[in-house]
Design a protein around this motif. Structure first.
Motif, PDB file in Angstrom:
ATOM      1  N   PHE A  57      65.438 -15.565 -11.233  1.00 31.23           N
ATOM      2  CA  PHE A  57      65.240 -14.790 -12.456  1.00 31.23           C
ATOM      3  C   PHE A  57      63.795 -14.307 -12.502  1.00 31.23           C
ATOM      4  O   PHE A  57      62.935 -14.727 -11.717  1.00 31.23           O
ATOM      5  CB  PHE A  57      65.566 -15.630 -13.688  1.00 31.23           C
ATOM      6  CG  PHE A  57      64.980 -17.010 -13.670  1.00 31.23           C
ATOM      7  CD1 PHE A  57      63.685 -17.247 -14.100  1.00 31.23           C
ATOM      8  CD2 PHE A  57      65.728 -18.084 -13.191  1.00 31.23           C
ATOM      9  CE1 PHE A  57      63.142 -18.519 -14.071  1.00 31.23           C
ATOM     10  CE2 PHE A  57      65.193 -19.369 -13.153  1.00 31.23           C
ATOM     11  CZ  PHE A  57      63.892 -19.588 -13.594  1.00 31.23           C
ATOM     12  N   GLY A  58      63.529 -13.395 -13.454  1.00 30.86           N
ATOM     13  CA  GLY A  58      62.191 -12.841 -13.581  1.00 30.86           C
ATOM     14  C   GLY A  58      61.344 -13.598 -14.573  1.00 30.86           C
ATOM     15  O   GLY A  58      61.689 -14.711 -15.000  1.00 30.86           O
ATOM     16  N   GLY A  59      60.237 -12.991 -14.961  1.00 33.00           N
ATOM     17  CA  GLY A  59      59.330 -13.628 -15.905  1.00 33.00           C
ATOM     18  C   GLY A  59      59.872 -13.640 -17.321  1.00 33.00           C
ATOM     19  O   GLY A  59      60.933 -13.081 -17.612  1.00 33.00           O
ATOM     20  N   PRO A  60      59.152 -14.282 -18.225  1.00 33.85           N
ATOM     21  CA  PRO A  60      59.601 -14.377 -19.614  1.00 33.85           C
ATOM     22  C   PRO A  60      59.719 -12.997 -20.260  1.00 33.85           C
ATOM     23  O   PRO A  60      58.952 -12.078 -19.959  1.00 33.85           O
ATOM     24  CB  PRO A  60      58.497 -15.196 -20.283  1.00 33.85           C
ATOM     25  CG  PRO A  60      57.815 -15.917 -19.170  1.00 33.85           C
ATOM     26  CD  PRO A  60      57.897 -15.018 -17.992  1.00 33.85           C
ATOM     27  N   THR A  61      60.697 -12.842 -21.142  1.00 28.22           N
ATOM     28  CA  THR A  61      60.887 -11.595 -21.866  1.00 28.22           C
ATOM     29  C   THR A  61      61.522 -11.875 -23.213  1.00 28.22           C
ATOM     30  O   THR A  61      62.266 -12.859 -23.364  1.00 28.22           O
ATOM     31  CB  THR A  61      61.772 -10.610 -21.077  1.00 28.22           C
ATOM     32  OG1 THR A  61      61.922  -9.395 -21.827  1.00 28.22           O
ATOM     33  CG2 THR A  61      63.159 -11.193 -20.846  1.00 28.22           C
ATOM     34  N   THR A  63      67.114 -10.789 -13.376  1.00 32.04           N
ATOM     35  CA  THR A  63      66.997  -9.922 -12.209  1.00 32.04           C
ATOM     36  C   THR A  63      68.305  -9.825 -11.432  1.00 32.04           C
ATOM     37  O   THR A  63      68.541  -8.834 -10.741  1.00 32.04           O
ATOM     38  CB  THR A  63      65.873 -10.412 -11.279  1.00 32.04           C
ATOM     39  OG1 THR A  63      66.055 -11.802 -10.985  1.00 32.04           O
ATOM     40  CG2 THR A  63      64.513 -10.229 -11.935  1.00 32.04           C
ATOM     41  N   PHE A  64      69.161 -10.829 -11.552  1.00 25.67           N
ATOM     42  CA  PHE A  64      70.467 -10.736 -10.895  1.00 25.67           C
ATOM     43  C   PHE A  64      71.247  -9.558 -11.462  1.00 25.67           C
ATOM     44  O   PHE A  64      71.955  -8.844 -10.731  1.00 25.67           O
ATOM     45  CB  PHE A  64      71.254 -12.044 -11.087  1.00 25.67           C
ATOM     46  CG  PHE A  64      72.016 -12.120 -12.381  1.00 25.67           C
ATOM     47  CD1 PHE A  64      73.326 -11.682 -12.472  1.00 25.67           C
ATOM     48  CD2 PHE A  64      71.397 -12.589 -13.543  1.00 25.67           C
ATOM     49  CE1 PHE A  64      74.018 -11.731 -13.676  1.00 25.67           C
ATOM     50  CE2 PHE A  64      72.075 -12.652 -14.736  1.00 25.67           C
ATOM     51  CZ  PHE A  64      73.392 -12.224 -14.811  1.00 25.67           C
ATOM     52  N   LEU A  65      71.138  -9.345 -12.772  1.00 23.66           N
ATOM     53  CA  LEU A  65      71.840  -8.251 -13.432  1.00 23.66           C
ATOM     54  C   LEU A  65      71.218  -6.910 -13.066  1.00 23.66           C
ATOM     55  O   LEU A  65      71.936  -5.929 -12.817  1.00 23.66           O
ATOM     56  CB  LEU A  65      71.803  -8.452 -14.942  1.00 23.66           C
ATOM     57  CG  LEU A  65      72.518  -7.398 -15.791  1.00 23.66           C
ATOM     58  CD1 LEU A  65      74.001  -7.324 -15.432  1.00 23.66           C
ATOM     59  CD2 LEU A  65      72.341  -7.709 -17.280  1.00 23.66           C
ATOM     60  N   THR A  78      58.063  -7.897  -8.277  1.00 24.11           N
ATOM     61  CA  THR A  78      56.988  -7.947  -9.274  1.00 24.11           C
ATOM     62  C   THR A  78      57.421  -8.683 -10.535  1.00 24.11           C
ATOM     63  O   THR A  78      56.563  -9.028 -11.365  1.00 24.11           O
ATOM     64  CB  THR A  78      56.528  -6.527  -9.652  1.00 24.11           C
ATOM     65  OG1 THR A  78      57.601  -5.828 -10.306  1.00 24.11           O
ATOM     66  CG2 THR A  78      56.102  -5.753  -8.411  1.00 24.11           C
ATOM     67  N   LEU A  79      58.719  -8.931 -10.686  1.00 26.27           N
ATOM     68  CA  LEU A  79      59.234  -9.624 -11.863  1.00 26.27           C
ATOM     69  C   LEU A  79      59.481 -11.103 -11.618  1.00 26.27           C
ATOM     70  O   LEU A  79      59.283 -11.931 -12.514  1.00 26.27           O
ATOM     71  CB  LEU A  79      60.546  -8.977 -12.334  1.00 26.27           C
ATOM     72  CG  LEU A  79      60.500  -7.551 -12.884  1.00 26.27           C
ATOM     73  CD1 LEU A  79      61.918  -7.099 -13.255  1.00 26.27           C
ATOM     74  CD2 LEU A  79      59.584  -7.458 -14.094  1.00 26.27           C
ATOM     75  N   ARG A  80      59.904 -11.446 -10.420  1.00 28.97           N
ATOM     76  CA  ARG A  80      60.370 -12.803 -10.163  1.00 28.97           C
ATOM     77  C   ARG A  80      59.240 -13.827 -10.245  1.00 28.97           C
ATOM     78  O   ARG A  80      58.092 -13.549  -9.895  1.00 28.97           O
ATOM     79  CB  ARG A  80      61.056 -12.863  -8.790  1.00 28.97           C
ATOM     80  CG  ARG A  80      62.423 -12.235  -8.811  1.00 28.97           C
ATOM     81  CD  ARG A  80      63.029 -12.066  -7.435  1.00 28.97           C
ATOM     82  NE  ARG A  80      63.017 -13.284  -6.646  1.00 28.97           N
ATOM     83  CZ  ARG A  80      63.649 -13.394  -5.476  1.00 28.97           C
ATOM     84  NH1 ARG A  80      64.325 -12.368  -4.987  1.00 28.97           N
ATOM     85  NH2 ARG A  80      63.599 -14.525  -4.800  1.00 28.97           N
ATOM     86  N   VAL A  81      59.609 -15.020 -10.713  1.00 32.63           N
ATOM     87  CA  VAL A  81      58.624 -16.101 -10.879  1.00 32.63           C
ATOM     88  C   VAL A  81      59.016 -17.353 -10.102  1.00 32.63           C
ATOM     89  O   VAL A  81      58.351 -18.378 -10.216  1.00 32.63           O
ATOM     90  CB  VAL A  81      58.437 -16.454 -12.375  1.00 32.63           C
ATOM     91  CG1 VAL A  81      57.820 -15.292 -13.136  1.00 32.63           C
ATOM     92  CG2 VAL A  81      59.769 -16.867 -13.017  1.00 32.63           C
ATOM     93  N   ARG A  89      53.832 -11.274  -3.807  1.00 33.29           N
ATOM     94  CA  ARG A  89      54.819 -12.070  -3.096  1.00 33.29           C
ATOM     95  C   ARG A  89      55.048 -11.526  -1.685  1.00 33.29           C
ATOM     96  O   ARG A  89      54.970 -10.315  -1.447  1.00 33.29           O
ATOM     97  CB  ARG A  89      56.134 -12.086  -3.873  1.00 33.29           C
ATOM     98  CG  ARG A  89      56.031 -12.770  -5.231  1.00 33.29           C
ATOM     99  CD  ARG A  89      57.226 -12.427  -6.112  1.00 33.29           C
ATOM    100  NE  ARG A  89      58.467 -12.914  -5.541  1.00 33.29           N
ATOM    101  CZ  ARG A  89      58.995 -14.117  -5.801  1.00 33.29           C
ATOM    102  NH1 ARG A  89      58.370 -14.950  -6.636  1.00 33.29           N
ATOM    103  NH2 ARG A  89      60.130 -14.490  -5.274  1.00 33.29           N
ATOM    104  N   LEU A  90      55.332 -12.426  -0.749  1.00 32.25           N
ATOM    105  CA  LEU A  90      55.558 -12.031   0.644  1.00 32.25           C
ATOM    106  C   LEU A  90      56.661 -10.988   0.753  1.00 32.25           C
ATOM    107  O   LEU A  90      56.531 -10.000   1.489  1.00 32.25           O
ATOM    108  CB  LEU A  90      55.916 -13.270   1.470  1.00 32.25           C
ATOM    109  CG  LEU A  90      56.365 -13.014   2.912  1.00 32.25           C
ATOM    110  CD1 LEU A  90      55.251 -12.355   3.717  1.00 32.25           C
ATOM    111  CD2 LEU A  90      56.813 -14.318   3.571  1.00 32.25           C
TER     112      LEU A  90
END
Length: 297
Positions: A148-152, A178-180, A224-227, A237-238
């Motif tokens: 999943f991504g960062g907090p929202t 982010t899966f969606l 850029t979203l994933r944490v 991130r790599l």
């Protein structure tokens, strides 16, 4: 805001007798099955025998899983479960799509050439299908509460249980799903590829190049979203760097294919310069049907 958020499931599978079925694996099975069904129709429309798609899947799927797991193990070794079977634990998640596509493609190209089939034709036929498979497969990450991504605070924020939140985010409740995002992008891109194929202006192999470029470009945004855990280089991130390189390479690949295709179309058929009639096209034998038409849908 919690009333407008997406809840995460409390379970990630179910029992069938002594066997525990993981939703993660089940989603990939559903996605692959749909991809094969769609691929059969597209390959048949291109003039090929639909059974060739199933043969490609028989070879491509296991090697795709193997390649995806090898990529995951090499790029995120800290996430491998601390057991002897840890490097193989795909049921807990952890498949790198680029590794999977790379190894599956290499094996399938070998198999298609042995069968005398059109490699570029099959690649174009399966490009939208691979997006369908990967998009539906991402639903499995939803059941595992991972990637999943960062907090929202957006209304479609995904609620994540505390035990699945990474360090530093225990106080947060809802995160970017982010899966969606990837599911929606994959299906839209698959539809675009089908539409472009029907226009008949894409060089052979071009749809597959656009699939690679389009998916990788989205991953640049997604990274850029994933944490979740990742190796970082210069604060990024790599996989962001890998996605960037693959996007650029795929676009160059597409441009080269299009240029060669346009040059070939501009050249007069052999013999016309001396007044001879152009030869009739001969259907080639490919073990799964001749590719006599463009992939159109």
């Amino acid at each position: 805001m919690l009333l407008a958020s997406i809840p995460s499931p409390s379970v990630n599978g179910f029992h069938v007798g002594p066997l525990f079925v993981h939703f993660y694996a089940l989603m990939y099975i559903v996605g692959i099955s749909l991809a094969v069904m769609i691929g059969r129709r597209r390959w048949r429309a291109a003039g090929g025998h639909p059974a060739m798609v199933e043969e490609v899947a028989i070879w491509g799927v296991p090697f795709g899983i193997l390649g995806g797991r090898i990529y995951f193990d090499l790029t995120t070794p800290a996430q491998i479960p601390p057991h002897w079977w840890g490097p193989l634990a795909v049921w807990d998640g952890g498949l790198g799509i680029w590794g999977g596509v790379a190894l599956a493609t290499a094996v399938c190209v070998w198999r298609l050439r042995r069968a005398g089939a059109s490699v570029t034709g099959m690649m174009d036929a399966l490009a939208p299908c691979l997006l369908v498979a990967s998009g539906i497969g991402r639903i499995g990450n939803y059941f595992n509460q991972e990637l999943f991504g960062g907090p929202t605070s957006l209304p479609w924020g995904l609620r994540i249980a505390p035990q699945f939140r990474p360090p530093g985010y225990l106080q947060d409740t809802t995160f970017h799903p982010t899966f969606l995002y990837e599911l929606i992008w994959d299906l839209l891109l698959a539809g675009l590829l089908v539409w472009l194929g029907r226009r008949g202006r894409i060089a052979p192999g071009g749809l597959f190049a656009l699939y690679v470029a389009g998916y990788s470009a989205f991953r640049m945004f997604e990274e850029t979203l994933r944490v979740d855990y990742s190796q970082y280089i210069l604060g990024l991130r790599l996989n962001f760097y890998i996605a960037s390189v693959i996007t650029l390479a795929a676009l160059v690949w597409f441009a080269v294919l299009q240029r060669r295709h346009q040059q070939s179309a501009a050249e007069p058929p052999t013999g016309l310069a001396t007044g001879e009639a152009a030869p009739e096209p001969v259907a080639g034998q490919d073990g799964g049907g001749a590719l006599t038409r463009r992939v159109s849908g």
